[in-house]
Design a protein around this motif. Structure first.
Motif, PDB file in Angstrom:
ATOM      1  N   ALA A   1       0.833  -1.212   0.000  1.00  0.00           N
ATOM      2  CA  ALA A   1       0.000   0.000   0.000  1.00  0.00           C
ATOM      3  C   ALA A   1       0.860   1.251   0.000  1.00  0.00           C
ATOM      4  N   ILE A   2       1.908   1.240   0.802  1.00  0.00           N
ATOM      5  CA  ILE A   2       2.810   2.399   0.857  1.00  0.00           C
ATOM      6  C   ILE A   2       3.474   2.617  -0.498  1.00  0.00           C
ATOM      7  N   HIS A   3       4.011   1.544  -1.087  1.00  0.00           N
ATOM      8  CA  HIS A   3       4.681   1.680  -2.379  1.00  0.00           C
ATOM      9  C   HIS A   3       3.724   2.118  -3.485  1.00  0.00           C
ATOM     10  N   THR A   4       2.543   1.536  -3.514  1.00  0.00           N
ATOM     11  CA  THR A   4       1.578   1.888  -4.558  1.00  0.00           C
ATOM     12  C   THR A   4       1.114   3.327  -4.407  1.00  0.00           C
ATOM     13  N   CYS A   5       0.810   3.748  -3.186  1.00  0.00           N
ATOM     14  CA  CYS A   5       0.385   5.143  -2.973  1.00  0.00           C
ATOM     15  C   CYS A   5       1.483   6.125  -3.365  1.00  0.00           C
ATOM     16  N   CYS A   6       2.703   5.830  -2.998  1.00  0.00           N
ATOM     17  CA  CYS A   6       3.812   6.719  -3.362  1.00  0.00           C
ATOM     18  C   CYS A   6       4.018   6.754  -4.872  1.00  0.00           C
ATOM     19  N   LYS A   7       3.907   5.604  -5.503  1.00  0.00           N
ATOM     20  CA  LYS A   7       4.126   5.542  -6.947  1.00  0.00           C
ATOM     21  C   LYS A   7       3.046   6.291  -7.715  1.00  0.00           C
ATOM     22  N   PHE A   8       1.802   6.206  -7.268  1.00  0.00           N
ATOM     23  CA  PHE A   8       0.723   6.863  -7.996  1.00  0.00           C
ATOM     24  C   PHE A   8       0.494   8.299  -7.538  1.00  0.00           C
ATOM     25  N   GLN A   9       1.354   8.806  -6.657  1.00  0.00           N
ATOM     26  CA  GLN A   9       1.371  10.235  -6.356  1.00  0.00           C
ATOM     27  C   GLN A   9       2.227  10.991  -7.367  1.00  0.00           C
ATOM     28  N   LEU A  10       3.065  10.248  -8.092  1.00  0.00           N
ATOM     29  CA  LEU A  10       3.919  10.863  -9.101  1.00  0.00           C
ATOM     30  C   LEU A  10       3.074  11.343 -10.273  1.00  0.00           C
ATOM     31  N   SER A  11       3.574  12.318 -10.998  1.00  0.00           N
ATOM     32  CA  SER A  11       2.843  12.790 -12.173  1.00  0.00           C
ATOM     33  C   SER A  11       3.341  12.024 -13.395  1.00  0.00           C
ATOM     34  N   PHE A  12       2.417  11.655 -14.241  1.00  0.00           N
ATOM     35  CA  PHE A  12       2.717  10.979 -15.491  1.00  0.00           C
ATOM     36  C   PHE A  12       2.423  11.975 -16.610  1.00  0.00           C
TER      37      PHE A  12
END
Length: 188
Positions: A157-168
């Protein structure tokens, strides 16, 4: 980077391993075979361990949980990949990608933690054979498995939330071999 330069999109587009339909059909058959063998072997392992009372020991309890994690881990990625081999449009919605990444990471983490728990089980069996039944009681084994699942789910959950906070911002096409695509596929 300012928000005005970013394009908001709802899908990722996969280019695939090959543009040729015959190669993709061959890959579909190959990966379907591997996925089928993996799923059947792991389901049989879990059922065998549940069914045979002689296998109700800590080592086999951990092994059945490892097999369950392997089924779940391969089942989060393989069905979508197999469907994409046969489809023209290889897209995955942004939120489905996040969910798939979460579960793949979670079951991958739990699988690694289960291997560590199994190593600890063997360590206790070798170093303290007279205290093994006390040190690895049913309650402690269950606690170790539950802790592995909790840590795996939280870590993912931590990794996924951090990853999808990035802008694409650049492109929603994966991988970035954009030269072979018609201009209508590119997001500007």
């Amino acid at each position: 980077m300012t928000a005005e330069n970013c394009t908001v999109f709802a899908d990722f587009i996969f280019l695939g391993l090959s543009g040729r339909q015959d190669v993709q059909q061959g890959l579909f058959v190959l990966f379907l075979l591997v996925y089928g063998i993996t799923a059947v072997a792991n389901v049989r392992m879990v059922l065998l361990i549940k069914r045979d009372p002689r296998l109700h020991t800590p080592m086999y309890y951990f092994l059945s949980n490892l097999s369950f994690c392997d089924i779940c881990c391969s089942s989060t990625i393989s069905p979508k990949m197999l469907a994409d081999f046969l489809s023209e449009q290889k897209r995955i919605p942004y939120d489905v990608c996040a969910i798939q990444m979460y579960f793949f990471g979670a079951f991958g983490d739990v699988e690694c933690l289960m291997l560590a728990v199994m190593a600890y089980d063997r360590y206790v069996a070798i170093c303290n054979p007279l205290l093994y039944t006390i040190a690895m009681s049913r309650g402690i084994c269950t606690q170790l498995v539950v802790i592995a699942y909790i840590v795996g789910l939280v870590d993912s959950a931590i990794h996924t939330c951090c990853k999808f906070q990035l802008s694409f911002c650049n492109s929603n096409i994966t991988p970035a071999t954009l030269q072979s695509l018609p201009p209508s596929y590119l997001w500007t």
